[in-house]
Design an enzyme around this catalytic site. Structure first.
Site, mmCIF file in Angstrom:
data_model
loop_
_atom_site.group_PDB
_atom_site.id
_atom_site.type_symbol
_atom_site.label_atom_id
_atom_site.label_comp_id
_atom_site.label_asym_id
_atom_site.label_seq_id
_atom_site.Cartn_x
_atom_site.Cartn_y
_atom_site.Cartn_z
ATOM 1 C CG ASN A 15 -1.712 1.225 1.423
ATOM 2 O OD1 ASN A 15 -1.819 2.035 0.491
ATOM 3 N ND2 ASN A 15 -2.294 1.401 2.591
ATOM 4 C CE LYS B 99 0.202 3.253 4.822
ATOM 5 N NZ LYS B 99 0.051 3.355 6.249
HETATM 6 C C1 PEP Z 1 -0.768 -0.204 5.869
HETATM 7 O O1 PEP Z 1 -0.764 0.889 5.357
HETATM 8 O O2 PEP Z 1 -1.695 -0.967 5.619
HETATM 9 C C2 PEP Z 1 0.322 -0.577 6.760
HETATM 10 C C3 PEP Z 1 0.270 -1.747 7.341
HETATM 11 O O3 PEP Z 1 1.349 0.327 6.944
HETATM 12 P P1 PEP Z 1 2.796 0.040 7.630
HETATM 13 O O4 PEP Z 1 3.334 -1.232 7.011
HETATM 14 O O5 PEP Z 1 3.626 1.238 7.268
HETATM 15 O O6 PEP Z 1 2.577 -0.107 9.083
#
Ligand code: PEP
Length: 253
Positions: free
Chosen positions: A9, A11
């Site tokens: 992801n 983001k």
């Molecule tokens: C996510 O965005 O779903 C996530 C798990 O982020 P991170 O791996 O940065 O904690």
């Protein structure tokens, strides 16, 4: 047998150039594994979906969106429909990511409409669930996850459920560097699988893939993947570094 699944992801990160570079580096480094022993997907920002899909066209890496709206078209300024996502070459769509729930304010009811619309539109939803730190401290993890699953999957037949992947992401572990211990993650995954069995049947419980998310890194991926009910990983921060994401894919094979 549930095939392992690793999804990244991205983001609200990358730009036109770095999204394509990252996609190409991941494709080059996972040519032997992606699509064979492990399903791999990346979820770039909407505006780079087309470019990333093109960059991955000769690989077995799937592309997913980070969100969608449930209406098919119309006066919904700023929103993106399932058919638009299909048009860009998307296969998956995250629904109910914790940042959508807790930063943007999405409700279980809205998320349920998105999951249903994703499936009707030919996408494979990844329904994200998980408790806040305060909810875990109040011993409400199972209660919260039960509500999110029952409401998020409301009205879906067993046949439609087969399009769904679940991602368990304890909110305290997302982007904080504090991952859940493998024991805590396994306990929650076991609870989710048992609940799916109660909501549907044993076959649905056995077949559904449940990913863990929350500060997954190359150093903890193999241990998490070693847990009986963890079928894959949803990776945020570490999916933005090709070498880290490739190491996580390798740990999931
Ligand atoms: C996510 O965005 O779903 C996530 C798990 O982020 P991170 O791996 O940065 O904690």
């Amino acid at each position: 047998m549930r095939k392992p699944f690793v999804a990244g992801n991205w983001k609200m990160n990358t730009n036109g150039q770095t999204s394509v570079q990252l996609a190409k580096r991941i494709a080059a480094g996972s040519a032997e594994t992606a699509g064979h022993g492990v399903t791999v997907a990346v979820c770039p920002p909407f505006v780079y979906l087309q470019a990333v899909t093109k960059a991955l066209s000769s690989s077995s890496i799937a592309v997913g969106a980070q969100d969608m709206y449930f209406e098919p078209d119309g006066a919904f300024t700023g929103e993106i429909s399932s058919s638009m996502l299909k048009d860009t070459g998307c296969t998956y769509c995250l629904c109910g990511h914790s940042e959508r729930r807790h930063v943007i304010g999405e409700t279980d009811e809205l998320i349920n409409k998105k999951v249903a619309a994703a499936i009707s539109g030919g996408l494979l939803p990844i329904l994200c669930v998980g408790e806040l730190l305060s909810e875990r401290q109040a011993s409400k993890t199972n209660e919260v996850v039960t509500r999110q699953l029952k409401q998020g999957l409301a009205g879906l037949s067993a046949e439609k459920l087969s399009a769904v992947t679940i991602a368990y992401e304890p909110v305290r572990a997302i982007g904080t560097g504090v991952t859940a211990t493998p024991e805590q993650a396994q306990e929650a995954h076991d609870f989710i699988r048992t609940l799916v069995g109660r909501m549907y049947d044993g076959r649905a419980a056995e077949e559904i893939r449940i990913l863990y998310g929350g500060s997954v890194k190359p150093g903890n991926a193999a241990e998490l993947m070693g847990c009986k009910d963890i079928d894959g990983l949803l990776v945020g921060g570490a999916s933005l570094k090709a070498d880290d994401f490739l190491a996580i894919i390798q740990a999931a094979v």
